[in-house]
Motif scaffolding. Structure first.
Motif, PDB file in Angstrom:
ATOM      1  N   PRO A 185      29.178 -32.442  42.945  1.00 48.48           N
ATOM      2  CA  PRO A 185      28.091 -32.649  43.284  1.00 48.48           C
ATOM      3  C   PRO A 185      27.196 -31.515  44.242  1.00 48.48           C
ATOM      4  N   TRP A 186      25.864 -31.487  43.549  1.00 48.76           N
ATOM      5  CA  TRP A 186      24.936 -30.864  44.433  1.00 48.76           C
ATOM      6  C   TRP A 186      24.050 -31.320  44.563  1.00 48.76           C
ATOM      7  N   GLY A 187      23.591 -30.605  45.656  1.00 50.54           N
ATOM      8  CA  GLY A 187      22.886 -31.937  46.663  1.00 50.54           C
ATOM      9  C   GLY A 187      21.954 -31.053  47.873  1.00 50.54           C
ATOM     10  N   LYS A 188      20.813 -30.647  48.183  1.00 45.89           N
ATOM     11  CA  LYS A 188      19.646 -30.172  48.145  1.00 45.89           C
ATOM     12  C   LYS A 188      18.305 -31.054  49.651  1.00 45.89           C
ATOM     13  N   GLU A 189      17.722 -30.800  50.462  1.00 49.54           N
ATOM     14  CA  GLU A 189      17.007 -31.696  51.000  1.00 49.54           C
ATOM     15  C   GLU A 189      15.422 -30.845  50.891  1.00 49.54           C
ATOM     16  N   VAL A 190      14.688 -31.852  50.561  1.00 53.46           N
ATOM     17  CA  VAL A 190      13.362 -31.470  49.805  1.00 53.46           C
ATOM     18  C   VAL A 190      12.534 -31.562  51.226  1.00 53.46           C
ATOM     19  N   LEU A 191      11.954 -30.979  51.954  1.00 53.10           N
ATOM     20  CA  LEU A 191      10.879 -31.248  53.170  1.00 53.10           C
ATOM     21  C   LEU A 191       9.821 -31.719  52.249  1.00 53.10           C
ATOM     22  N   VAL A 192       9.353 -32.765  52.738  1.00 54.62           N
ATOM     23  CA  VAL A 192       8.212 -33.551  52.155  1.00 54.62           C
ATOM     24  C   VAL A 192       6.660 -33.645  53.633  1.00 54.62           C
ATOM     25  N   ALA A 193       6.130 -32.900  54.270  1.00 52.63           N
ATOM     26  CA  ALA A 193       4.793 -33.085  55.049  1.00 52.63           C
ATOM     27  C   ALA A 193       3.953 -34.373  54.421  1.00 52.63           C
ATOM     28  N   THR A 194       3.886 -35.289  55.464  1.00 50.71           N
ATOM     29  CA  THR A 194       2.866 -36.066  55.124  1.00 50.71           C
ATOM     30  C   THR A 194       1.813 -35.917  56.025  1.00 50.71           C
ATOM     31  N   SER A 195       0.362 -36.387  55.706  1.00 50.58           N
ATOM     32  CA  SER A 195      -0.697 -37.044  56.258  1.00 50.58           C
ATOM     33  C   SER A 195      -0.540 -36.736  57.837  1.00 50.58           C
ATOM     34  N   ALA A 200      25.559 -20.647  47.704  1.00 52.20           N
ATOM     35  CA  ALA A 200      26.265 -20.075  46.481  1.00 52.20           C
ATOM     36  C   ALA A 200      25.856 -21.917  45.989  1.00 52.20           C
ATOM     37  N   ARG A 201      26.283 -22.940  46.844  1.00 51.58           N
ATOM     38  CA  ARG A 201      26.552 -24.273  45.923  1.00 51.58           C
ATOM     39  C   ARG A 201      25.266 -24.605  46.109  1.00 51.58           C
ATOM     40  N   THR A 202      23.964 -24.730  46.648  1.00 46.74           N
ATOM     41  CA  THR A 202      22.409 -24.730  47.271  1.00 46.74           C
ATOM     42  C   THR A 202      21.793 -24.164  46.069  1.00 46.74           C
ATOM     43  N   GLY A 203      22.431 -22.613  45.912  1.00 44.90           N
ATOM     44  CA  GLY A 203      20.816 -22.334  44.519  1.00 44.90           C
ATOM     45  C   GLY A 203      19.677 -22.362  45.605  1.00 44.90           C
ATOM     46  N   ARG A 204      19.215 -21.127  44.936  1.00 47.00           N
ATOM     47  CA  ARG A 204      17.967 -20.278  45.229  1.00 47.00           C
ATOM     48  C   ARG A 204      16.884 -21.669  43.972  1.00 47.00           C
ATOM     49  N   LEU A 205      15.491 -21.825  44.596  1.00 42.03           N
ATOM     50  CA  LEU A 205      14.664 -22.426  44.670  1.00 42.03           C
ATOM     51  C   LEU A 205      13.516 -20.950  43.627  1.00 42.03           C
ATOM     52  N   ASP A 206      13.666 -21.844  42.727  1.00 40.98           N
ATOM     53  CA  ASP A 206      13.040 -21.236  41.186  1.00 40.98           C
ATOM     54  C   ASP A 206      11.450 -21.178  41.282  1.00 40.98           C
ATOM     55  N   VAL A 207      11.138 -22.816  40.654  1.00 37.94           N
ATOM     56  CA  VAL A 207      10.225 -23.218  41.046  1.00 37.94           C
ATOM     57  C   VAL A 207       9.812 -24.445  41.628  1.00 37.94           C
ATOM     58  N   ALA A 208       8.602 -24.923  42.577  1.00 34.76           N
ATOM     59  CA  ALA A 208       8.219 -25.868  43.394  1.00 34.76           C
ATOM     60  C   ALA A 208       6.902 -25.461  43.055  1.00 34.76           C
ATOM     61  N   PRO A 209       6.049 -26.574  43.848  1.00 35.38           N
ATOM     62  CA  PRO A 209       4.587 -26.991  44.218  1.00 35.38           C
ATOM     63  C   PRO A 209       4.169 -25.768  45.448  1.00 35.38           C
ATOM     64  N   PRO A 210       2.759 -25.806  45.333  1.00 32.56           N
ATOM     65  CA  PRO A 210       2.449 -24.181  46.094  1.00 32.56           C
ATOM     66  C   PRO A 210       3.116 -25.619  47.288  1.00 32.56           C
ATOM     67  N   THR A 211       3.230 -24.486  49.213  1.00 32.85           N
ATOM     68  CA  THR A 211       2.982 -25.288  49.721  1.00 32.85           C
ATOM     69  C   THR A 211       1.776 -25.119  50.765  1.00 32.85           C
ATOM     70  N   ASP A 212       0.789 -24.576  50.285  1.00 34.86           N
ATOM     71  CA  ASP A 212      -0.248 -25.274  51.245  1.00 34.86           C
ATOM     72  C   ASP A 212      -1.365 -25.823  50.406  1.00 34.86           C
ATOM     73  N   ARG A 213      -0.454 -26.691  49.463  1.00 37.17           N
ATOM     74  CA  ARG A 213      -1.693 -27.437  48.336  1.00 37.17           C
ATOM     75  C   ARG A 213      -1.431 -28.883  49.567  1.00 37.17           C
ATOM     76  N   TRP A 214      -2.230 -30.150  49.834  1.00 37.27           N
ATOM     77  CA  TRP A 214      -2.075 -31.504  49.924  1.00 37.27           C
ATOM     78  C   TRP A 214      -2.467 -32.522  47.888  1.00 37.27           C
TER      79      TRP A 214
END
Lengths: 200, 285
Positions: B253-263, B217-231
């Protein structure tokens, strides 16, 4: 009423106010570039355009230190008054009680974070001597810190000299020198800025 | 700003004995009112154009909606959403003109999605605002299969703060990329973030790899995001929108961890947080 007694009331009456010369302005936005999320119903926050300010700042200061440097070193206590005229800029934009500024006077102070100014100051030493009178060119390094340098004049013995100041908030460090000796002191400077503010 | 209240503090000091000087100094050092003090700043109150009335309407076989996406000294940007209401309908936006201060500003619509068009109107809005111009309208030329139809969208310019959210962290490093976050929107039920990704090493590329924490309930639902298959080559920007079930406040406050894949083959969690500023003010509720 003696001039000394009237001074605090004069300062209070004019203290720490600003005049908004406009009713805010639009911010900085790259309108030509499409939004990053075109399907989201929102207006992208614009960047703050900043503000330009003209300030008239009376102040009173108290300094303790040493005088007669190089000749007859002794303790010093002095107070004085000063008047500054300054032009400055702010990267930020102030708001008035959570709203866009409205043209007119407001009781809050707004300080620049960069600026140049001239400060005329008179010192009243603890003895019979009065002076020096100084005119400093001041550079504001942040909203609370200033440095200044300029000529001084001692009316009791007609000595010309130089004077330098550094200030952080109400804390003042000042040093001066003339042919008959110098002084250095640290203390408090209570300033009462009146600002005319315009959104860039 | 601590010293912003020297005037009121001094007044209080002079009318309240004993020791006016001592009282004034104490008031200055404590700060009678530190409302200007805040660790990070939400967007400023500035002049923005908004759609004056609900713009949604039916035009021929299509439905039209519009909102201001950008507003600044250089003009305004309007997003128009054009949806067919019937299977055979294929509405088109033929052109658009902004009428402001007796001036007509035309633009070429930029298609930004299947149903969205962006209309950048470039004009001297700084001058318009200072001249007291508060109202304008946009004329949309629509083709819905029959005769061309003109739809008018009324706009109003006013002072507002788009939201009062602040990000909770400084720029962070994610492998070969540097990530900075910005709050685009914060309202009941939604937070929108824009991540600015810049290269810390030559040749760095990144991919959005999702979010790490479980939905609550605190972190919420991801509605809009970049595609996960595009570099993405750097620099780039990602917009993420979350639907929230609880309000964000200074205390919550609200917080989340965004996963960033690098080359370089690694995935880096980047913590992003949003809060509302806490205003410390003595003597107020």
């Amino acid at each position: 009423m003696r001039a000394g007694a009237a001074l605090p009331w004069l300062l209070v009456g004019t203290a720490c106010i600003h005049f908004d010369r406009d009713s805010g302005a639009p911010g900085l936005a790259d309108v030509a570039r499409p939004p990053d999320a075109p399907g989201l119903r929102l207006v992208e926050p614009a960047q703050r355009p900043g503000e330009t300010l003209v300030l008239l700042t009376p102040g009173v200061f108290l300094l303790g230190g040493a005088r007669g440097l190089g000749h007859d070193l002794r303790g010093m206590g002095t107070y004085g008054a000063e008047l500054s005229l300054e032009w400055g800029t702010r990267a930020d934009n102030h708001d008035d009680d959570g709203e866009l500024p409205r043209r007119g006077w407001r009781p809050d102070v707004v300080l620049p974070d960069r600026g140049w100014g001239l400060t005329l100051a008179g010192h009243f030493f603890d003895g019979p001597e009065v002076g020096p009178i100084s005119l400093e060119l001041r550079r504001r390094l942040s909203d609370l810190s200033l440095i200044g340098l300029g000529p001084s004049y001692q009316p009791t013995n007609h000595q010309a000299g130089a004077l330098a100041s550094a200030q952080w908030g109400p804390f003042l460090l000042r040093a001066g020198y003339a042919r008959e000796g110098g002084f250095v002191g640290a203390g408090l400077d209570l300033f009462y800025p009146m600002a005319w503010v315009r959104t860039r | 700003m601590l010293f912003s209240l020297a005037g009121p503090c001094t007044l209080a000091a002079f009318v309240s004995p004993p020791g006016p000087l001592l009282a004034c100094l104490l008031a200055l050092l404590v700060g009678c009112d530190t409302r200007q003090w805040r660790p990070t700043l939400p967007p400023a109150h500035l002049a923005y154009w908004r759609v004056a009335q609900p713009a949604a309407r039916s035009v021929g076989c299509a439905s039209v909606d519009a909102w201001v996406s950008k507003s600044g000294k250089a003009g305004l940007g309007l997003t128009v959403e054009l949806r067919p209401r019937e299977p055979a309908c294929s509405p088109r936006l033929g052109g658009a003109t902004l009428v402001v201060a007796g001036q007509r500003v035309s633009t070429v619509p930029v298609r930004t999605g299947a149903e969205h068009h962006y209309l950048p109107f470039l004009f001297d809005n700084d001058r318009a605002w200072r001249a007291g111009v508060r109202d304008a309208h946009v004329e949309l030329l629509l083709d819905t299969g029959g005769p061309a139809i003109t739809a008018t969208i009324a706009l109003h310019q006013l002072g507002l703060q788009p939201h009062d959210g602040v990000v909770g962290q400084e720029e962070t490093q994610a492998g070969c990329a540097r990530v900075d976050a910005e709050v685009l929107d914060l309202r009941e039920g939604r937070v929108v973030l824009r991540l600015h990704l810049q290269s810390a090493q030559a040749g760095c590329r990144v991919r959005f790899a999702g979010i790490s924490s479980e939905r609550t309930a605190r972190t919420g639902r991801l509605d809009v995001a970049p595609p996960t298959d595009r570099w993405y080559s750097l620099p780039t920007r990602w917009v993420l929108s979350f639907a929230l079930e609880q309000a964000v406040s200074a205390k919550q406050p609200w917080g989340k961890e965004v996963l960033v894949a690098t080359s370089d083959g690694k995935t880096h969690p980047v913590a992003v947080g949003v809060s509302r500023p806490f205003y410390f003010r003595l003597g107020s509720p």
